[in-house]
Design an enzyme around this catalytic site. Structure first.
Site, PDB file in Angstrom:
ATOM      1  N   LEU A  25       0.821  -1.218   0.000  1.00  0.00           N
ATOM      2  CA  LEU A  25       0.000   0.000   0.000  1.00  0.00           C
ATOM      3  C   LEU A  25       0.852   1.264   0.000  1.00  0.00           C
ATOM      4  O   LEU A  25       1.918   1.329   0.604  1.00  0.00           O
ATOM      5  CB  LEU A  25      -0.937  -0.021   1.218  1.00  0.00           C
ATOM      6  CG  LEU A  25      -1.835  -1.264   1.315  1.00  0.00           C
ATOM      7  CD1 LEU A  25      -2.774  -1.140   2.516  1.00  0.00           C
ATOM      8  CD2 LEU A  25      -2.649  -1.479   0.032  1.00  0.00           C
ATOM      9  N   HIS A  26       0.336   2.278  -0.706  1.00  0.00           N
ATOM     10  CA  HIS A  26       0.992   3.589  -0.776  1.00  0.00           C
ATOM     11  C   HIS A  26      -0.040   4.659  -0.455  1.00  0.00           C
ATOM     12  O   HIS A  26      -1.202   4.342  -0.128  1.00  0.00           O
ATOM     13  CB  HIS A  26       1.639   3.797  -2.150  1.00  0.00           C
ATOM     14  CG  HIS A  26       0.719   3.507  -3.297  1.00  0.00           C
ATOM     15  ND1 HIS A  26      -0.443   4.226  -3.520  1.00  0.00           N
ATOM     16  CD2 HIS A  26       0.754   2.564  -4.266  1.00  0.00           C
ATOM     17  CE1 HIS A  26      -1.051   3.754  -4.584  1.00  0.00           C
ATOM     18  NE2 HIS A  26      -0.345   2.727  -5.066  1.00  0.00           N
ATOM     19  N   GLY A  28      -1.853   6.484  -2.204  1.00  0.00           N
ATOM     20  CA  GLY A  28      -3.103   6.398  -2.972  1.00  0.00           C
ATOM     21  C   GLY A  28      -4.100   5.473  -2.285  1.00  0.00           C
ATOM     22  O   GLY A  28      -5.279   5.798  -2.143  1.00  0.00           O
ATOM     23  N   HIS A  29      -3.615   4.314  -1.836  1.00  0.00           N
ATOM     24  CA  HIS A  29      -4.492   3.381  -1.122  1.00  0.00           C
ATOM     25  C   HIS A  29      -4.976   3.992   0.198  1.00  0.00           C
ATOM     26  O   HIS A  29      -6.142   3.855   0.562  1.00  0.00           O
ATOM     27  CB  HIS A  29      -3.748   2.076  -0.808  1.00  0.00           C
ATOM     28  CG  HIS A  29      -3.270   1.327  -2.015  1.00  0.00           C
ATOM     29  ND1 HIS A  29      -1.938   1.135  -2.295  1.00  0.00           N
ATOM     30  CD2 HIS A  29      -3.950   0.723  -3.023  1.00  0.00           C
ATOM     31  CE1 HIS A  29      -1.809   0.431  -3.399  1.00  0.00           C
ATOM     32  NE2 HIS A  29      -3.014   0.178  -3.872  1.00  0.00           N
ATOM     33  N   GLN A  55      -6.218 -12.907 -11.370  1.00  0.00           N
ATOM     34  CA  GLN A  55      -6.264 -11.730 -12.249  1.00  0.00           C
ATOM     35  C   GLN A  55      -4.922 -11.411 -12.898  1.00  0.00           C
ATOM     36  O   GLN A  55      -4.796 -10.445 -13.640  1.00  0.00           O
ATOM     37  CB  GLN A  55      -6.790 -10.513 -11.491  1.00  0.00           C
ATOM     38  CG  GLN A  55      -5.816  -9.902 -10.491  1.00  0.00           C
ATOM     39  CD  GLN A  55      -6.497  -8.838  -9.655  1.00  0.00           C
ATOM     40  OE1 GLN A  55      -7.367  -9.126  -8.831  1.00  0.00           O
ATOM     41  NE2 GLN A  55      -6.123  -7.578  -9.865  1.00  0.00           N
ATOM     42  N   GLY A 144     -10.162   3.349  -6.729  1.00  0.00           N
ATOM     43  CA  GLY A 144      -9.395   4.473  -7.267  1.00  0.00           C
ATOM     44  C   GLY A 144      -9.647   4.654  -8.758  1.00  0.00           C
ATOM     45  O   GLY A 144      -9.838   3.677  -9.482  1.00  0.00           O
ATOM     46  N   GLU A 145      -9.615   5.909  -9.199  1.00  0.00           N
ATOM     47  CA  GLU A 145      -9.744   6.181 -10.639  1.00  0.00           C
ATOM     48  C   GLU A 145      -8.497   5.754 -11.404  1.00  0.00           C
ATOM     49  O   GLU A 145      -8.514   5.693 -12.626  1.00  0.00           O
ATOM     50  CB  GLU A 145      -9.996   7.677 -10.861  1.00  0.00           C
ATOM     51  CG  GLU A 145     -11.370   8.130 -10.413  1.00  0.00           C
ATOM     52  CD  GLU A 145     -11.635   9.593 -10.702  1.00  0.00           C
ATOM     53  OE1 GLU A 145     -12.761  10.031 -10.461  1.00  0.00           O
ATOM     54  OE2 GLU A 145     -10.707  10.309 -11.149  1.00  0.00           O
ATOM     55  N   MET A 181       0.901   7.109  -8.471  1.00  0.00           N
ATOM     56  CA  MET A 181       1.431   6.127  -7.511  1.00  0.00           C
ATOM     57  C   MET A 181       0.948   4.739  -7.894  1.00  0.00           C
ATOM     58  O   MET A 181      -0.205   4.552  -8.283  1.00  0.00           O
ATOM     59  CB  MET A 181       0.959   6.457  -6.104  1.00  0.00           C
ATOM     60  CG  MET A 181       1.662   7.661  -5.547  1.00  0.00           C
ATOM     61  SD  MET A 181       1.299   7.838  -3.798  1.00  0.00           S
ATOM     62  CE  MET A 181       2.263   9.309  -3.465  1.00  0.00           C
TER      63      MET A 181
HETATM   64  P1  AMP Z   1      -4.247  -2.242  -6.187  1.00  0.00           P
HETATM   65  O1  AMP Z   1      -3.119  -1.256  -6.400  1.00  0.00           O
HETATM   66  O2  AMP Z   1      -4.497  -3.096  -7.390  1.00  0.00           O
HETATM   67  O3  AMP Z   1      -4.104  -2.972  -4.920  1.00  0.00           O
HETATM   68  O4  AMP Z   1      -5.545  -1.343  -6.097  1.00  0.00           O
HETATM   69  C1  AMP Z   1      -6.402  -1.254  -4.999  1.00  0.00           C
HETATM   70  C2  AMP Z   1      -7.220   0.005  -5.164  1.00  0.00           C
HETATM   71  O5  AMP Z   1      -6.358   1.134  -5.042  1.00  0.00           O
HETATM   72  C3  AMP Z   1      -7.900   0.129  -6.543  1.00  0.00           C
HETATM   73  O6  AMP Z   1      -9.198   0.669  -6.362  1.00  0.00           O
HETATM   74  C4  AMP Z   1      -6.985   1.093  -7.263  1.00  0.00           C
HETATM   75  O7  AMP Z   1      -7.628   1.823  -8.293  1.00  0.00           O
HETATM   76  C5  AMP Z   1      -6.570   2.009  -6.121  1.00  0.00           C
HETATM   77  N1  AMP Z   1      -5.331   2.741  -6.423  1.00  0.00           N
HETATM   78  C6  AMP Z   1      -4.156   2.233  -6.850  1.00  0.00           C
HETATM   79  N2  AMP Z   1      -3.270   3.231  -7.076  1.00  0.00           N
HETATM   80  C7  AMP Z   1      -3.910   4.389  -6.785  1.00  0.00           C
HETATM   81  C8  AMP Z   1      -3.542   5.781  -6.839  1.00  0.00           C
HETATM   82  N3  AMP Z   1      -2.334   6.176  -7.230  1.00  0.00           N
HETATM   83  N4  AMP Z   1      -4.470   6.690  -6.473  1.00  0.00           N
HETATM   84  C9  AMP Z   1      -5.717   6.312  -6.077  1.00  0.00           C
HETATM   85  N5  AMP Z   1      -6.123   5.026  -6.007  1.00  0.00           N
HETATM   86  C10 AMP Z   1      -5.234   4.078  -6.369  1.00  0.00           C
END
Ligand code: AMP
Length: 274
Positions: A25-26, A28-29, A55, A144-145, A181
């Site tokens: 997680l970063h 954005g998460h 996936q 996230g978008e 991110m």
């Molecule tokens: P994942 O990175 O596949 O674990 O994504 C989990 C959730 O985090 C998804 O809804 C992604 O769209 C969202 N996500 C990933 N990176 C970002 C980011 N930079 N900003 C906002 N949401 C994000």
């Protein structure tokens, strides 16, 4: 905050606000988790951390996907989560049962974007998200978008399957220099990271162009100049992700997928600039 690994432990969280993730997680998460907390009105906030094997269309990508559970859990607690659900693969996909892949909505099969470049990806995404929704039983979920096509696929699946879960979305969180991110950014060498900036810059430049043709041309040129392997750089209708019709009022989105060294990066932005 509790960390749970079994489905049986989720009962007290039914009706909460849910953030599904694959971990590593970063910021954005964590923005999604804070938004879930804001929306929760006292209901439980649940974050799932599960690197979903179904996936991944590339086994090497799955094998090297970063796994950082302790740091993830600490960040989730700080951002306001009540529960981190970190199941083993056998809990999600018990060997004696088959977890169905829902019928895929058109936005998961027709646009020729992620669907074409990552065959099987959205089948895995729909399978795991539907399964997670069934075991977490949230009232709302936050996405996230950053993964724009995925967001449209989830919205369409929830409508099609009558799941009755409110889907909320947050804009992409970026590094100061504009790079979106991503958990995969850790694999970028410093030189590749520099070249990767062409992606957000191309989206920004495209947003200032008046026609789809000009926007797509400038994106292709900028990405090629940065020596990135372009998979697509297009402007599409924002929710179906099909080519824009003649109606000038349809909301549109510019979307890019490109390879930078060994890393595949995606990004998107509203088009045109308002
Ligand atoms: P994942 O990175 O596949 O674990 O994504 C989990 C959730 O985090 C998804 O809804 C992604 O769209 C969202 N996500 C990933 N990176 C970002 C980011 N930079 N900003 C906002 N949401 C994000």
């Amino acid at each position: 905050m509790r960390i749970v690994t079994t489905i049986a432990e989720l009962d007290p969280c039914f009706g909460g606000v849910f953030v599904p993730t694959m971990g590593a997680l970063h910021a954005g998460h964590f923005a999604l988790v804070r938004e879930a907390k804001r929306l929760s009105g006292g209901r439980p906030v649940v974050v799932s951390i599960f690197v979903n094997p179904t996936q991944f269309n590339d086994p090497k990508d799955l094998a090297r996907y970063p796994r950082t559970l302790d740091a993830d859990a600490a960040g989730c607690a700080e951002a306001g989560a009540d529960v981190v659900f970190a199941p083993a693969a056998v809990a999600m996909y018990p060997p004696d049962s088959s977890v169905a892949v829902p019928r895929l909505p058109e936005v998961a099969t027709r646009p020729g974007l992620e669907d074409a470049h990552r065959p099987g990806h959205f089948a895995g995404v729909c399978q795991v998200v539907k399964r997670l929704f069934e075991v977490v039983r949230p009232a709302a979920a936050v996405f996230g978008e950053k993964d724009w096509q995925q967001l449209q696929v989830i919205r369409a699946m929830v409508a099609q399957e009558h799941l009755g879960i409110a889907i909320e979305a947050l804009p992409t969180v970026r590094e100061e220099d504009g790079l979106a991110m991503s958990s995969r950014n850790v694999f970028l060498s410093s030189e590749d990271r520099c070249r990767a900036l062409a992606i957000s810059r191309a989206l920004c430049e495209a947003a200032g162009k008046k026609s789809v043709t000009e926007a797509e041309r400038v994106m292709a040129t900028m990405l090629r100049e940065a020596n990135l392997g372009v998979e697509y750089a297009v402007v599409r209708e924002a929710s179906t992700l099909m080519p824009l019709g003649t109606s000038a009022t349809t909301p549109a989105r510019a979307l890019i997928a490109a390879r930078c060294g060994s890393v595949r990066l995606i990004d998107n932005a509203p088009w045109p600039r308002g």
